[in-house]
Design an enzyme around this catalytic site. Sequence first.
Site, PDB file in Angstrom:
ATOM      1  N   THR A 204       0.826  -1.218   0.000  1.00 35.98           N
ATOM      2  CA  THR A 204       0.000   0.000   0.000  1.00 35.98           C
ATOM      3  C   THR A 204       0.853   1.258   0.000  1.00 35.98           C
ATOM      4  O   THR A 204       1.898   1.301   0.643  1.00 35.98           O
ATOM      5  CB  THR A 204      -0.867   0.052   1.285  1.00 35.98           C
ATOM      6  OG1 THR A 204      -1.653  -1.122   1.334  1.00 35.98           O
ATOM      7  CG2 THR A 204      -1.777   1.269   1.308  1.00 35.98           C
ATOM      8  N   ARG A 232     -12.506  -9.271  -0.981  1.00 32.55           N
ATOM      9  CA  ARG A 232     -12.303  -8.466   0.239  1.00 32.55           C
ATOM     10  C   ARG A 232     -11.806  -7.061  -0.128  1.00 32.55           C
ATOM     11  O   ARG A 232     -10.937  -6.880  -0.946  1.00 32.55           O
ATOM     12  CB  ARG A 232     -11.268  -9.150   1.123  1.00 32.55           C
ATOM     13  CG  ARG A 232     -10.871  -8.382   2.394  1.00 32.55           C
ATOM     14  CD  ARG A 232      -9.627  -7.554   2.205  1.00 32.55           C
ATOM     15  NE  ARG A 232      -9.199  -6.907   3.450  1.00 32.55           N
ATOM     16  CZ  ARG A 232      -8.296  -5.930   3.514  1.00 32.55           C
ATOM     17  NH1 ARG A 232      -7.735  -5.476   2.415  1.00 32.55           N
ATOM     18  NH2 ARG A 232      -7.965  -5.397   4.656  1.00 32.55           N
ATOM     19  N   GLY A 234     -10.363  -3.457   1.758  1.00 33.43           N
ATOM     20  CA  GLY A 234      -9.908  -2.835   2.997  1.00 33.43           C
ATOM     21  C   GLY A 234     -10.347  -1.386   3.029  1.00 33.43           C
ATOM     22  O   GLY A 234     -11.321  -0.983   2.386  1.00 33.43           O
ATOM     23  N   ASP A 235      -9.610  -0.595   3.776  1.00 31.12           N
ATOM     24  CA  ASP A 235      -9.928   0.830   3.912  1.00 31.12           C
ATOM     25  C   ASP A 235      -9.470   1.665   2.723  1.00 31.12           C
ATOM     26  O   ASP A 235     -10.028   2.721   2.439  1.00 31.12           O
ATOM     27  CB  ASP A 235      -9.217   1.388   5.165  1.00 31.12           C
ATOM     28  CG  ASP A 235      -7.700   1.197   5.077  1.00 31.12           C
ATOM     29  OD1 ASP A 235      -7.261   0.107   4.652  1.00 31.12           O
ATOM     30  OD2 ASP A 235      -6.959   2.138   5.395  1.00 31.12           O
ATOM     31  N   THR A 255      -2.751   3.451   6.709  1.00 32.56           N
ATOM     32  CA  THR A 255      -2.208   2.183   6.222  1.00 32.56           C
ATOM     33  C   THR A 255      -2.279   1.163   7.344  1.00 32.56           C
ATOM     34  O   THR A 255      -2.421   1.511   8.510  1.00 32.56           O
ATOM     35  CB  THR A 255      -0.761   2.375   5.729  1.00 32.56           C
ATOM     36  OG1 THR A 255      -0.302   1.138   5.147  1.00 32.56           O
ATOM     37  CG2 THR A 255       0.185   2.777   6.836  1.00 32.56           C
ATOM     38  N   GLY A 256      -2.178  -0.096   6.966  1.00 27.83           N
ATOM     39  CA  GLY A 256      -2.259  -1.163   7.966  1.00 27.83           C
ATOM     40  C   GLY A 256      -3.542  -1.951   7.813  1.00 27.83           C
ATOM     41  O   GLY A 256      -4.146  -1.964   6.731  1.00 27.83           O
ATOM     42  N   GLY A 258      -6.825  -2.780   7.301  1.00 30.16           N
ATOM     43  CA  GLY A 258      -7.918  -1.950   6.816  1.00 30.16           C
ATOM     44  C   GLY A 258      -9.220  -2.106   7.572  1.00 30.16           C
ATOM     45  O   GLY A 258      -9.949  -1.130   7.786  1.00 30.16           O
TER      46      GLY A 258
HETATM   47  C1  SD4 Z   1      -5.743  -2.823   3.392  1.00 28.42           C
HETATM   48  N1  SD4 Z   1      -4.887  -0.836   4.401  1.00 28.42           N
HETATM   49  O1  SD4 Z   1      -6.064  -3.343   2.338  1.00 28.42           O
HETATM   50  C2  SD4 Z   1      -4.608  -1.849   3.411  1.00 28.42           C
HETATM   51  C3  SD4 Z   1      -3.329  -2.572   3.657  1.00 28.42           C
HETATM   52  C4  SD4 Z   1      -2.154  -1.697   3.935  1.00 28.42           C
HETATM   53  O2  SD4 Z   1       0.084  -1.407   4.031  1.00 28.42           O
HETATM   54  O3  SD4 Z   1      -2.253  -0.531   4.219  1.00 28.42           O
HETATM   55  N2  SD4 Z   1      -0.967  -2.219   3.883  1.00 28.42           N
HETATM   56  O4  SD4 Z   1      -6.287  -3.114   4.462  1.00 28.42           O
END
Ligand code: SD4
Length: 343
Positions: A204, A232, A234-235, A255-256, A258
């Site tokens: 990301t 799926r 994410g955010d 990030t992270g 989601g």
């Molecule tokens: C997600 N937020 O798909 C993203 C993943 C992400 O660094 O940020 N990875 O959930």
Amino acid sequence: MFNRRKFVEASFLSSLGTFINPFKTSSEEEFIPPVLGKPVVLSTWDTGIAANKGAWEVLGKGGRALDAVEAGVMVTESSQNCCVGLGANPDRDGFVTLDACIMDEFSNCGSVAFLERIKHPISVARRVMEKTPHVMLVGSGAQQFAVAEGFPLEKQELSPEAKQAYENWLKKSEYKPVVNIENTKSHGPFAPQYLENGELNHDTIGMIAMDAKGNLSGSCTTSGMGFKMRGRLGDSPIIGAGLFVDNEIGAATATGQGEDVIRIAGSHTVVELMRQGLSPEQACKKAVERILRIKKDKAKEIQIGFIAIKKNGEYGGYALQKGFSFAVKTGNVEKLVQAKSLI
Ligand code: SD4
């Protein structure tokens, strides 16, 4: 009843918000917010350094923040050494599916999700924003729109690294996201293409920028969590979760994990906290604290990082755990900042 004196006092205090922080608790250390002026661009993780250079091609010439945040993350989407785009980890059925969104200073926004075989989802998101009456297009509809707009349909095949990573993953077929998988440096000095457990090490990038006119924009693009369930999201493609821009207040991106960013409408929350007078770092910290309160002892299993720019040029970031970095660039500063964290 409306009390004029209170209103004047409140306005005065909020105009001093940067200097007098009414939210500061005695346990918090003295915080001096960095103010870099403009233009300025911030992006998540160490791959943000290269992306910021791409954005600077636009910002450095007095260009618009919107063009900068598109150009910047396109660098990451096309990079061979980083796996935000089509070179990324697939879902658990073996397909790479991409999500992206973009937002400008007029609150125009566009998003694509569950998009396959298109190299630059961020540019498709921008077309959704500029050429359709909608904000989000997903799946085959997003792909159909992209092709109609002239984006080439790439081959449906995994990069050699992703193929290897997927084969390794299939041995156990266990969905277990790795904390800080995006931070190439935390996994060795030479940014390995994939980790010992077979996962590629990036997925990301979120970018926010303020141009020379003081206008804000943001972008976010991802392949999502590796080996996720098919379909799926994410955010990252969700306006308010992975990205939010309010040109009067500021911009934020996340990030992270989601799912946990969505739970608190993360980026919107950060911008609203800045509206209440918090600095970018304090706002990011408060948002992460909400996630910690929700996740409790499960918080150690996930990572969340936010970055934010405030309209006055202050910037900052904060993470749930150690290991989150963000890249900053202005006319005379180019650096990677290790974000503070709760855990
Ligand atoms: C997600 N937020 O798909 C993203 C993943 C992400 O660094 O940020 N990875 O959930």
